[in-house]
Design an enzyme around this catalytic site. Sequence first.
Site, mmCIF file in Angstrom:
data_model
loop_
_atom_site.group_PDB
_atom_site.id
_atom_site.type_symbol
_atom_site.label_atom_id
_atom_site.label_comp_id
_atom_site.label_asym_id
_atom_site.label_seq_id
_atom_site.Cartn_x
_atom_site.Cartn_y
_atom_site.Cartn_z
ATOM 1 N N TYR A 141 -2.122 2.134 2.673
ATOM 2 C CA TYR A 141 -1.042 2.764 3.433
ATOM 3 C C TYR A 141 -1.243 2.434 4.908
ATOM 4 O O TYR A 141 -2.143 2.959 5.556
ATOM 5 C CB TYR A 141 -1.069 4.273 3.177
ATOM 6 N N LYS A 170 1.847 0.300 1.142
ATOM 7 C CA LYS A 170 2.994 0.957 1.762
ATOM 8 C C LYS A 170 2.947 0.588 3.234
ATOM 9 O O LYS A 170 2.004 0.940 3.944
ATOM 10 C CB LYS A 170 2.918 2.483 1.594
#
Length: 304
Positions: A141, A170
């Site tokens: 992330y 992400k």
Amino acid sequence: MAYEEIKRKLRGSIAPVVTPFKANHEVDYEKQSELIEFQLENGSHGISVTGTSGEPSSLTTEERVKVMENAKKTINGRVPFAPGTGSTNHDETIYLTKKAEEMGVDAAMVIVPYYNKPNQEALYKHFKTVADSVEIPIIIYNIPGRTAQNLEVSTMARLVKDCPNIVGAKESNKDFEHVNRVMLYCGRDFLLYSGIELLCYPMLAIGGAGSISATANVEPKKVAELHNAWEEGDITHAQDLHFELMKLNDVLFKDTNPAPVKAALGMMGKIEPVLRLPMGLPSKGLQEEISETLKEYDISAQHV
């Protein structure tokens, strides 16, 4: 362990569900389950908890484990589950990621450590050690606007080469050139998710796997429908939804996430609109704007 199956399954709108609190600031696990059911009823393709929208830095380590356990029980295998297990503390990140593996999650989402601003070599060692500690798939992330450090493309590619279970990222990164290079150097089968709402549609155009969008908390059906339209080849409908969602996306990020989202969910009667300090609700003026926007989208909203 083979990761092809999860690469096939973990696509679409992965809803990053907020952590609801009671008026006394205790975690409301019953409401959490109701929010997850709301997501599943409206077509979300997967669920995440304890990411940015889930206020993980406001939770104790024990609460984070319980939030993950409750989500896993509620989902009951109906869609993939990829909770956030990262923190600014290396050992805590390993502990939470191992706990997630014990629960049988489909993947763990591990954030770039925030506040510390590690250099790229330290980031490489951090993520490699975490990935090596488990067998489950890892989704990195990268959200430089909140971590104060960007995981560079070369570091990401090195990790993907050296860690077979790092299967995706992400990218909450407004630099779309960076995102394109991640896809190029990490491979076209790399699971790339947009964490920037206005890039959810453009990310699909370069081969992205989907989105992990806070807006899905409020309008899950249309966020999921955008991905479905793209997969079905209905490009015009996907474009229409991209622009249709833009005003809602904008208003939900006029203050720090998840404050506007929680305010909206409170207006919708889904939760008590409570955040733990140092987070707080948006100003009265912004709450009124959120309320008006929800009405424009025909989302049930109570007057502020």
